[in-house]
Design an enzyme around this catalytic site. Structure first.
Site, PDB file in Angstrom:
ATOM      1  N   ALA A  10       1.035  -1.200   0.008  1.00 49.21           N
ATOM      2  CA  ALA A  10       0.441  -0.599  -0.067  1.00 49.21           C
ATOM      3  C   ALA A  10       0.938   1.204  -0.225  1.00 49.21           C
ATOM      4  O   ALA A  10       1.487   1.392   0.898  1.00 49.21           O
ATOM      5  CB  ALA A  10      -1.321  -0.062   1.015  1.00 49.21           C
ATOM      6  N   VAL A  15       9.839   5.471  -0.915  1.00 53.88           N
ATOM      7  CA  VAL A  15      10.307   4.144  -0.167  1.00 53.88           C
ATOM      8  C   VAL A  15       8.872   2.358  -1.201  1.00 53.88           C
ATOM      9  O   VAL A  15       9.610   1.976  -1.138  1.00 53.88           O
ATOM     10  CB  VAL A  15       9.552   3.713   0.768  1.00 53.88           C
ATOM     11  CG1 VAL A  15       9.750   2.550   1.441  1.00 53.88           C
ATOM     12  CG2 VAL A  15      10.303   5.288   2.048  1.00 53.88           C
ATOM     13  N   ASP A 203       8.953  15.477  14.037  1.00 55.92           N
ATOM     14  CA  ASP A 203       8.681  13.858  12.792  1.00 55.92           C
ATOM     15  C   ASP A 203       9.603  13.227  14.005  1.00 55.92           C
ATOM     16  O   ASP A 203       9.758  11.779  14.065  1.00 55.92           O
ATOM     17  CB  ASP A 203       9.504  14.448  11.490  1.00 55.92           C
ATOM     18  CG  ASP A 203      10.139  13.479  10.938  1.00 55.92           C
ATOM     19  OD1 ASP A 203       9.655  12.459  10.974  1.00 55.92           O
ATOM     20  OD2 ASP A 203      11.290  13.383  11.121  1.00 55.92           O
ATOM     21  N   LYS A 207      10.233   9.669  16.124  1.00 53.61           N
ATOM     22  CA  LYS A 207      11.358   8.827  16.034  1.00 53.61           C
ATOM     23  C   LYS A 207      11.071   8.790  17.413  1.00 53.61           C
ATOM     24  O   LYS A 207      11.948   7.284  18.080  1.00 53.61           O
ATOM     25  CB  LYS A 207      11.305   9.224  15.335  1.00 53.61           C
ATOM     26  CG  LYS A 207      10.951   8.716  13.164  1.00 53.61           C
ATOM     27  CD  LYS A 207      12.817   9.722  13.302  1.00 53.61           C
ATOM     28  CE  LYS A 207      12.033   9.476  11.377  1.00 53.61           C
ATOM     29  NZ  LYS A 207      12.809  10.650  10.530  1.00 53.61           N
ATOM     30  N   GLY A 304      15.450   8.289   2.403  1.00 48.93           N
ATOM     31  CA  GLY A 304      15.511   8.095   0.814  1.00 48.93           C
ATOM     32  C   GLY A 304      14.744   6.513   0.803  1.00 48.93           C
ATOM     33  O   GLY A 304      14.674   5.875   1.554  1.00 48.93           O
TER      34      GLY A 304
END
Length: 433
Positions: A10, A15, A203, A207, A304
């Protein structure tokens, strides 16, 4: 060789496309390492007709992500949609209820639902893997969850957002202002059109919440993270840091204390002679302090298509091998309630920059306000930024000894009320590493 592991993907963005290319390029090697073939059999995305640089001719397109999550032909649902709620949450929950293993790169989803989703996975005998959600290609989840299980971890910290690190690096290397460098980061694709999530520290906070649960065995508590971004950092601050022997980095820090867990995200002055000070550009870095292993530091690409796809694939191979662990290393029911640490003095002290009016008594008044809050000053200098030729103003830079943030903020509020400064004071923590 065992039957193939069938994936439903999905999200076919940076990525997702990277994952498809990885599987195509390493098909035989992956089968050997996983003990069975691995293949994407179905995909779902918002726009079926969008041109992509990957071949989708051999996979089925499923109209909705939730429908893909429960597709009877897939074994693993790979969620690369993003977002803490909405379709991402619905699809992941649907997959777990159907007994499908889930691999996700969605840090926001887990930071906000890190108690309910692992419990749902365990109830239905499914894996919930998220290596790609923290620090891109750096395998920090496995290091903490599996490699350091014999240790009592006291602290985990690091540079967890490549956009912020890139901006701060260019500001230092080229002497440019924040807004100017941000525009360049957006033009090069390192920052989004709306960069608030990155530059505001959110962000990094998502994490950090995951690292905290992994390191300390607590339930995720994103709301308990103190968050401060890099928007107020100026060339003057970077120059002052350089003169004082520091570099400025946006750090996420989780620390276990006697009174509970401390989680904070903020710009930080780190000594130039430390390894983390040398992490530049879009790279990430995670440091872990364990009682037996000592200090462990991992450095690598934090984002990335290739690095993040690499992390996703490591989770998929674990599932293919039958290696299924609780999401945070221990069963969801055994995760301890999060207990926020009580306020304490910050060991590293604080850097404070004041733009002071050139008038008699200003310095004495500032010193008095600091003394009222029992703040001990390590150094105080008046300096003109190298980048402001012709500017008559001079900044007053103070470095404090160990003190509490509450005391510093009270002193600065009083200094502002006194009218001796013509701009909001700047305060940056100095971290002992």
């Amino acid at each position: 060789m065992a039957d193939g592991l069938k994936l439903g993907l999905a999200g076919i963005g940076t990525v997702g496309s990277g994952l498809l290319r990885l599987i195509e390029a390493r098909r035989n090697t992956l089968a050997s390492r996983a003990g069975r073939p691995v293949e994407v059999v179905a995909v779902s995305a918002r726009n079926k007709r969008k041109k992509r640089d990957v071949d989708l001719s051999r996979v089925r397109f499923v109209q909705t992500r939730v429908k893909l999550a429960t597709d009877p032909e897939i074994d693993v649902f790979v969620e690369l949609i993003g977002g803490e709620a909405g379709v991402a949450k619905e699809a992941v929950e649907a997959a777990l209820r159907a007994g499908k293993h889930v691999v996700t790169a969605n840090k926001a989803l887990l930071a906000h639902h890190g108690a309910s989703l692992p419990a749902l996975a365990e109830k239905h005998g499914a894996a919930l893997n998220f290596e790609a959600a923290v620090a891109g290609g750096i395998p920090v989840v496995k290091v903490i969850r599996e490699g350091l299980q014999g240790n009592d971890i006291s602290r985990v910290y690091g540079i967890l957002n490549g956009t912020c690190n890139y901006i701060l690096t260019l500001m230092e290397q080229e002497g440019r202002g924040f807004a100017d460098v941000l525009k360049e980061a957006q033009a090069q694709g390192y920052a989004e059109a709306d960069p608030t999530f990155d530059i505001g520290g959110f962000d990094t906070a998502h994490k950090l919440a995951l690292l905290t649960s992994l390191a300390f065995g607590t339930r995720t508590s994103f709301d308990a993270v103190y968050v401060e971004g890099i928007e107020t950092i100026t060339p003057a601050d970077i120059e002052a840091a350089d003169d004082l022997g520091y570099r400025i980095k946006l750090l996420g820090v989780a620390l276990r204390t006697d009174s509970g867990i401390e989680q904070r995200v903020h710009p930080t002055m780190v000594p130039k002679d430390t390894a983390i000070a040398e992490v530049d550009g879009v790279s990430n870095c995670v440091a872990i302090d364990g009682d037996f292993v000592g200090d462990v530091m991992l450095i690598g690409p934090g984002a990335g298509g290739g690095p993040t796809a690499s992390a996703v694939m490591s989770d998929i191979i674990d599932i293919a091998r039958g290696h299924v662990l609780p999401a945070f290393g221990i069963k969801a029911k055994d995760l301890k309630p999060y207990k926020k640490a009580q306020m304490r003095a910050h060991e590293g002290g604080y850097y404070i920059r004041l733009s002071v009016h050139d008038r008699t008594g200003a310095f004495a008044a500032i010193a008095q306000r600091m003394a009222e809050q029992k703040i001990s000053i390590e150094s105080i200098v008046q300096r003109r930024p190298r980048s402001s030729v012709g500017d008559a103003r001079a900044a007053v830079v103070l470095v404090t000894h160990q003190t509490t943030e509450a005391a510093v903020r009270k002193a600065l509020a009083a200094i502002e009320r006194d009218g001796h400064v013509d701009a909001k004071p700047q305060m940056i923590r100095i971290e002992k590493l």
